[in-house]
Each structure stands twice: as structure tokens, then as C-alpha cells.
Design an enzyme around this catalytic site. Structure first.
Site: not given
Length: 286
Positions: A75, A2-3, A271
DNA sequence: CACGAGACCTGTTCGC
DNA sequence: TGCGAACAGGTCTCGT
């Protein structure tokens, strides 16, 4: 993991009325909260989930404290108790459930907080990257974080100065939590698309005006993500809807929604990075 | 100091 | 069908 928008969605659900909503609902909007509940016992099911203090100290100190509020910093989920503060980072696959009636422990549950009223908070985390802290001073964990994207005292000029110092590419810089807090791989790609910036562009090449527009773009995608209750991908389904509105993320090979050019993917900073080579064309690309 | 690669984990999907 | 490789929303550590 989750961001910022996903964490914000979860934190808001933790503030829900104690008896409102459905325990076990998939939708974060229909789940009971935890603010005001008294912790009566706790279990650590995967020892490494607890970052600090020791298991014995944690179990002894966390009990008989009531959760005062539910906040977010970057976060991190921040749950101030009466004497200390619980910090939870979901990393890649963490999730939170609030439930009652003592349902069985689920696969991948890593920690449980049992409340005096029969409810409990379960921290579930398939990949075991998530961490929980119980600290006296949150600065020891949160102190290094960069500004919140929605901080009204954080301006485009501030972002410009932070980016301008570095020769690293802009995609990597947006993921650096000490530079700005809360952005992850999805929202970095989506913000750069909105800002029309090529992800490989070095920070120092970005103008003050571009930084201004980039901050507005970051706020735009995060706001939309929060409004849609975050993104739900793969087996981590939290009821969010933003995954149906990505413009570049996971759209490799599909036509750009703006210009029709095929969306490209390349690895930056280890990424996956998705972008439109036409809309996000920049003069200087290494 | 800045930067990149590797490590930490499990589950799903991809490619032969 | 089967099986190993690649990949997944994150961050820390270590070596150069």
C-alpha cells in the site's frame, strides 16, 4: 485507507503526462502526473506526517531532486528521486492532489511538494494517520513486506505454506502485510467470499487446494478493483467505482447475491467482517 | 514468539 | 433537535 487497488490507481495517475489532464479533477484518470518534475521547495503542515528524517533534514534534502518514476509496493507509494526515495503511506484517509495555479491550501493538507514548474503535490489526510519517509534505502521501510499478490513467482503453494503455519484466522492473516502485501479490510472480505472461505477459519485448516483458489480469488478482486479505479467511500471520493460492486462488504442484512442468504457482519481482529454464512460455510469454525 | 487490546486522529452516522 | 457512542479503507506498540 486505500488498499492496493486505490494506491495503484493513484500511482498510475502520478505517471500521467506532465501537462495532460485537469489539475483538481476528482477523477484520477484526468489528473496531471509528477514523474519528471523537479522539487523546488516543500512544506510540512503536520509534523507527525513526516516519519523520517527530521523536518530540517527532509526540507534540505528533498529539494533540487526530480521524481524519477512512480511505483507501488503493497500500500506504499514509492517515488524514487535522484539521490533518495520518497515513500508515502495513505493509511486510513490519505489522498494525493496534483495541481497548479497555486490554489489555497485545503483543510487537512499535511504536506506539500512544490515543483519548479509551478505545479505542486498536496498530501491531504483528515485523520493524520498517513506517513511520509525520505530514505536512502527503501528496505528499511519496505523490507518486512510480504510478497506482492501479482508477483508471478508467488504461487498458491507459497500462500498455503504461509497460512498453514498459523492458527490465526484467515481474515486476520490476509490483513497481515508481512504475509502478503496490499490487502485491506474490503478486499479481504471480498476475496474470502469469492474463495468461499469462512473468515474465522484458522490458517492451518486451509488446504493447499483452497489456498490455490484463494490466491486466484485475491488476484480476481484486486484486478477488478484496479479496473474500476478502486473504491470511493464516504467523503474520500477519488472517482473509483468498485464500491458499487461489493458482494459482501457493507452489505450486512442484504441478501447474498449468490444464494439469497442474509449477509452477516461480525468483528474479527477488531475489524468489521462481512460474509455469507451459507456460501462461506466451513466445517471447522472456532 | 504469538496474540489481542489500546493508541493514534477526525468526521459522520447511529441510537436514545 | 441534541448529544454521546459507535464506527471508518491501517498499522504500531505494549502487555500477557
Amino acid at each position: 485507507m486505500p488498499e492496493l487497488p486505490e494506491v495503484e490507481t493513484i500511482v498510475r495517475s502520478l505517471r500521467h503526462p506532465l501537462e495532460g489532464g485537469l489539475a483538481n479533477s476528482k477523477n484520477m484518470n484526468d489528473r496531471p502526473g509528477v514523474v519528471g518534475r523537479l522539487i523546488s521547495s516543500a512544506q510540512i503542515l503536520w509534523s507527525k506526517t513526516l516519519a523520517e528524517p527530521s523536518s530540517e533534514e527532509f526540507l534540505a534534502n528533498v529539494v533540487q531532486q526530480t521524481i524519477q518514476s512512480a511505483e507501488r509496493r503493497g500500500k506504499f507509494i514509492v517515488l524514487p528521486l535522484e539521490k533518495q526515495t520518497l515513500l508515502i503511506h495513505l493509511r486510513m484517509s490519505g489522498d494525493i492532489r496534483v495541481e497548479n495555479d497555486q490554489p489555497p491550501i485545503q483543510p487537512h493538507d499535511r504536506a506539500i511538494l512544490n515543483f519548479e514548474d509551478g505545479y505542486r503535490l498536496a498530501f491531504n489526510d483528515t485523520r493524520k494517520f498517513g506517513r511520509i519517509w525520505l530514505v536512502n534505502d527503501t528496505r528499511t521501510v519496505l523490507g518486512g513486506l510480504g510478497p506482492e499478490p501479482f508477483d508471478e513467482n508467488f504461487h498458491g503453494q507459497d500462500l498455503f505454506e504461509r497460512l498453514h503455519r498459523s492458527s490465526r484466522n484467515i481474515k486476520t492473516l490476509l490483513l497481515d502485510q508481512t504475509l502478503i502485501a496490499g490487502i485491506g479490510n474490503i478486499y479481504a472480505d471480498e476475496a474470502l467470499f469469492r474463495a468461499r472461505l469462512h473468515p474465522a477459519l484458522p490458517g492451518k485448516e486451509i488446504s493447499a487446494g483452497q489456498a490455490e483458489f484463494l490466491l486466484a480469488s485475491i488476484r480476481g478482486v484486486l484486478t477488478e478493483g484496479i479496473a474500476r479505479n478502486g473504491s470511493s467511500i464516504d467523503w474520500v471520493y477519488r472517482g473509483g467505482d468498485f464500491q458499487n460492486h461489493f458482494r459482501v462488504y457493507q452489505r450486512t442484512g442484504l441478501p447474498c447475491l449468490e444464494c439469497g442468504t442474509v449477509i452477516e457482519k461480525r468483528v474479527i481482529n477488531q475489524r468489521s467482517t462481512h460474509f455469507c454464512p451459507k456460501c462461506q460455510f466451513s466445517v471447522k469454525i472456532p
